[in-house]
Design a protein around this motif. Structure first.
Motif, PDB file in Angstrom:
ATOM      1  N   ILE A   1       0.843  -1.202   0.000  1.00  0.00           N
ATOM      2  CA  ILE A   1       0.000   0.000   0.000  1.00  0.00           C
ATOM      3  C   ILE A   1       0.876   1.250   0.000  1.00  0.00           C
ATOM      4  O   ILE A   1       0.632   2.208  -0.753  1.00  0.00           O
ATOM      5  N   ALA A   2       1.912   1.254   0.836  1.00  0.00           N
ATOM      6  CA  ALA A   2       2.806   2.411   0.906  1.00  0.00           C
ATOM      7  C   ALA A   2       3.480   2.665  -0.437  1.00  0.00           C
ATOM      8  O   ALA A   2       3.645   3.828  -0.857  1.00  0.00           O
ATOM      9  N   SER A   3       3.856   1.601  -1.140  1.00  0.00           N
ATOM     10  CA  SER A   3       4.514   1.783  -2.432  1.00  0.00           C
ATOM     11  C   SER A   3       3.564   2.372  -3.468  1.00  0.00           C
ATOM     12  O   SER A   3       3.965   3.168  -4.320  1.00  0.00           O
ATOM     13  N   MET A   4       2.281   2.002  -3.382  1.00  0.00           N
ATOM     14  CA  MET A   4       1.291   2.564  -4.311  1.00  0.00           C
ATOM     15  C   MET A   4       1.011   4.033  -4.006  1.00  0.00           C
ATOM     16  O   MET A   4       0.751   4.822  -4.915  1.00  0.00           O
ATOM     17  N   LYS A   5       1.045   4.396  -2.742  1.00  0.00           N
ATOM     18  CA  LYS A   5       0.901   5.809  -2.393  1.00  0.00           C
ATOM     19  C   LYS A   5       2.091   6.607  -2.922  1.00  0.00           C
ATOM     20  O   LYS A   5       1.934   7.709  -3.465  1.00  0.00           O
ATOM     21  N   GLU A   6       3.280   6.040  -2.753  1.00  0.00           N
ATOM     22  CA  GLU A   6       4.498   6.754  -3.123  1.00  0.00           C
ATOM     23  C   GLU A   6       4.587   6.991  -4.628  1.00  0.00           C
ATOM     24  O   GLU A   6       5.005   8.073  -5.074  1.00  0.00           O
ATOM     25  N   ASP A   7       4.199   6.009  -5.440  1.00  0.00           N
ATOM     26  CA  ASP A   7       4.338   6.181  -6.892  1.00  0.00           C
ATOM     27  C   ASP A   7       3.091   6.767  -7.561  1.00  0.00           C
ATOM     28  O   ASP A   7       3.063   6.957  -8.773  1.00  0.00           O
ATOM     29  N   GLY A   8       2.043   7.073  -6.766  1.00  0.00           N
ATOM     30  CA  GLY A   8       0.855   7.713  -7.303  1.00  0.00           C
ATOM     31  C   GLY A   8      -0.169   6.773  -7.904  1.00  0.00           C
ATOM     32  O   GLY A   8      -1.250   7.216  -8.303  1.00  0.00           O
ATOM     33  N   SER A   9       0.129   5.486  -7.965  1.00  0.00           N
ATOM     34  CA  SER A   9      -0.799   4.553  -8.616  1.00  0.00           C
ATOM     35  C   SER A   9      -2.080   4.357  -7.805  1.00  0.00           C
ATOM     36  O   SER A   9      -3.137   4.073  -8.376  1.00  0.00           O
ATOM     37  N   LEU A  10      -2.003   4.513  -6.485  1.00  0.00           N
ATOM     38  CA  LEU A  10      -3.211   4.379  -5.679  1.00  0.00           C
ATOM     39  C   LEU A  10      -4.187   5.507  -5.981  1.00  0.00           C
ATOM     40  O   LEU A  10      -5.391   5.265  -6.182  1.00  0.00           O
ATOM     41  N   ASN A  11      -3.699   6.735  -6.047  1.00  0.00           N
ATOM     42  CA  ASN A  11      -4.587   7.848  -6.402  1.00  0.00           C
ATOM     43  C   ASN A  11      -5.165   7.682  -7.798  1.00  0.00           C
ATOM     44  O   ASN A  11      -6.339   8.010  -8.040  1.00  0.00           O
ATOM     45  N   ASP A  12      -4.362   7.172  -8.733  1.00  0.00           N
ATOM     46  CA  ASP A  12      -4.874   6.932 -10.092  1.00  0.00           C
ATOM     47  C   ASP A  12      -6.027   5.937 -10.063  1.00  0.00           C
ATOM     48  O   ASP A  12      -7.035   6.108 -10.770  1.00  0.00           O
ATOM     49  N   MET A  13      -5.897   4.904  -9.235  1.00  0.00           N
ATOM     50  CA  MET A  13      -6.932   3.888  -9.151  1.00  0.00           C
ATOM     51  C   MET A  13      -8.196   4.440  -8.483  1.00  0.00           C
ATOM     52  O   MET A  13      -9.323   4.168  -8.913  1.00  0.00           O
ATOM     53  N   LEU A  14      -8.015   5.229  -7.420  1.00  0.00           N
ATOM     54  CA  LEU A  14      -9.162   5.863  -6.767  1.00  0.00           C
ATOM     55  C   LEU A  14      -9.902   6.781  -7.737  1.00  0.00           C
ATOM     56  O   LEU A  14     -11.145   6.798  -7.772  1.00  0.00           O
ATOM     57  N   GLU A  15      -9.158   7.531  -8.521  1.00  0.00           N
ATOM     58  CA  GLU A  15      -9.778   8.433  -9.498  1.00  0.00           C
ATOM     59  C   GLU A  15     -10.523   7.639 -10.570  1.00  0.00           C
ATOM     60  O   GLU A  15     -11.623   8.014 -10.981  1.00  0.00           O
ATOM     61  N   LYS A  16      -9.929   6.555 -11.034  1.00  0.00           N
ATOM     62  CA  LYS A  16     -10.569   5.726 -12.053  1.00  0.00           C
ATOM     63  C   LYS A  16     -11.936   5.245 -11.595  1.00  0.00           C
ATOM     64  O   LYS A  16     -12.903   5.252 -12.368  1.00  0.00           O
ATOM     65  N   TRP A  17     -12.033   4.829 -10.341  1.00  0.00           N
ATOM     66  CA  TRP A  17     -13.288   4.284  -9.808  1.00  0.00           C
ATOM     67  C   TRP A  17     -14.166   5.365  -9.167  1.00  0.00           C
ATOM     68  O   TRP A  17     -15.178   5.048  -8.558  1.00  0.00           O
ATOM     69  N   GLU A  18     -13.756   6.628  -9.303  1.00  0.00           N
ATOM     70  CA  GLU A  18     -14.533   7.782  -8.815  1.00  0.00           C
ATOM     71  C   GLU A  18     -14.826   7.669  -7.332  1.00  0.00           C
ATOM     72  O   GLU A  18     -15.949   7.874  -6.855  1.00  0.00           O
ATOM     73  N   ILE A  19     -13.760   7.365  -6.572  1.00  0.00           N
ATOM     74  CA  ILE A  19     -13.855   7.240  -5.134  1.00  0.00           C
ATOM     75  C   ILE A  19     -13.153   8.421  -4.488  1.00  0.00           C
ATOM     76  O   ILE A  19     -12.010   8.741  -4.817  1.00  0.00           O
ATOM     77  N   GLU A  20     -13.851   9.084  -3.575  1.00  0.00           N
ATOM     78  CA  GLU A  20     -13.250  10.192  -2.831  1.00  0.00           C
ATOM     79  C   GLU A  20     -12.249   9.637  -1.815  1.00  0.00           C
ATOM     80  O   GLU A  20     -12.224   8.462  -1.519  1.00  0.00           O
ATOM     81  N   GLY A  21     -11.425  10.506  -1.263  1.00  0.00           N
ATOM     82  CA  GLY A  21     -10.479  10.077  -0.243  1.00  0.00           C
ATOM     83  C   GLY A  21      -9.099   9.821  -0.788  1.00  0.00           C
ATOM     84  O   GLY A  21      -8.374   8.943  -0.321  1.00  0.00           O
ATOM     85  N   GLN A  22      -8.707  10.599  -1.807  1.00  0.00           N
ATOM     86  CA  GLN A  22      -7.376  10.420  -2.384  1.00  0.00           C
ATOM     87  C   GLN A  22      -6.310  11.023  -1.487  1.00  0.00           C
ATOM     88  O   GLN A  22      -6.585  11.838  -0.616  1.00  0.00           O
ATOM     89  N   PHE A  23      -5.071  10.605  -1.710  1.00  0.00           N
ATOM     90  CA  PHE A  23      -3.933  11.049  -0.885  1.00  0.00           C
ATOM     91  C   PHE A  23      -3.169  12.169  -1.572  1.00  0.00           C
ATOM     92  O   PHE A  23      -3.214  12.314  -2.774  1.00  0.00           O
TER      93      PHE A  23
END
Length: 235
Positions: free
Chosen positions: A213-235
């Motif tokens: 999870i930390a690695s996905m936050k660091e490289d921005g891929s987690l926020n990209d995934m949250l945006e794709k699924w239209e979920i609020e609560g991005q980092f």
């Protein structure tokens, strides 16, 4: 997000966890966009994509297991699967029974919706899914709470007039409101974000997913995934 009535902590396993060849991920499969069953009968949604990526980064082989929401923690504790990834909010109550990863979303809003504007949510009959943080909030608000086993039943209740209002995660309600006669009445922030839940003895496995999870936050891929699924609560 959702908060479960925990039941007895005596269900917790005392044995130390040994990393299995296949990690079983438990989800509800009924709470889009977080998790749902697609037309092919497979688990889909934000958490399916997220879980698969986390397993890849942790170099683990994973399989998906579906479980009704009202028994999702007890069945984790009894060993039916190894982790929960099911839109589960991090709460102090749950921390007494399970161990969470760091959150993979920030706290995002819950919302009320009804068939007309101006409904007083504190004196109405409000539908919420049983065992959720929304249900707990309604119960403490002075409104009359009616609980249902599934989120779809809460929507049906307000549409049929059985209840005046429905309360759920706004991410879940948004596409329903957009395509129906329901209107939003207001937002409330509950819980401490969403995370994966593990048995408290399973620190080694939880650590692997925390690192992913930390690695996905660091490289921005987690926020990209949250945006794709239209979920609020991005980092």
């Amino acid at each position: 997000m959702k908060s479960l009535l925990l039941g007895s902590a005596a269900l917790a396993l005392s044995a130390t966890f040994a990393l299995a060849d296949t990690v079983r991920l438990g989800t509800e499969g009924a709470y889009p966009p977080y998790n749902f069953i697609n037309d092919a009968g497979e688990v889909d949604g934000f958490e399916r994509e997220l879980g698969d990526e986390l397993c890849k980064r942790a170099e683990l082989t994973c399989e998906w297991v579906t479980n009704d929401w009202d028994s999702i923690i007890p069945n984790l504790l009894s060993g039916n699967y190894d982790a929960i990834i099911a839109g589960m909010s991090i709460t102090d109550e749950r921390k007494e029974v399970v161990a969470f990863t760091e959150g993979y979303t920030q706290p995002s809003p819950s919302a009320y919706a009804a068939l007309s504007e101006g409904v007083d949510v504190t004196s109405s009959v409000v539908a919420a899914q049983a065992g959720t943080i929304q249900a707990a909030h309604v119960a403490e608000s002075g409104a009359t709470l009616v609980e249902f086993p599934t989120p779809d039943e809460t929507i049906a209740a307000v549409n049929s007039g059985e209840t005046d209002v429905v309360m759920a995660d706004k991410d879940f309600l948004a596409p329903i409101v957009e395509s129906s006669d329901l209107v939003f009445l207001g937002d409330v922030y509950l819980g401490g974000g969403i995370g994966m839940a593990f048995r408290q003895s399973d620190d080694e496995m939880r650590g692997k997913f925390n690192a992913a999870i930390a690695s996905m936050k660091e490289d921005g891929s987690l926020n990209d995934m949250l945006e794709k699924w239209e979920i609020e609560g991005q980092f």
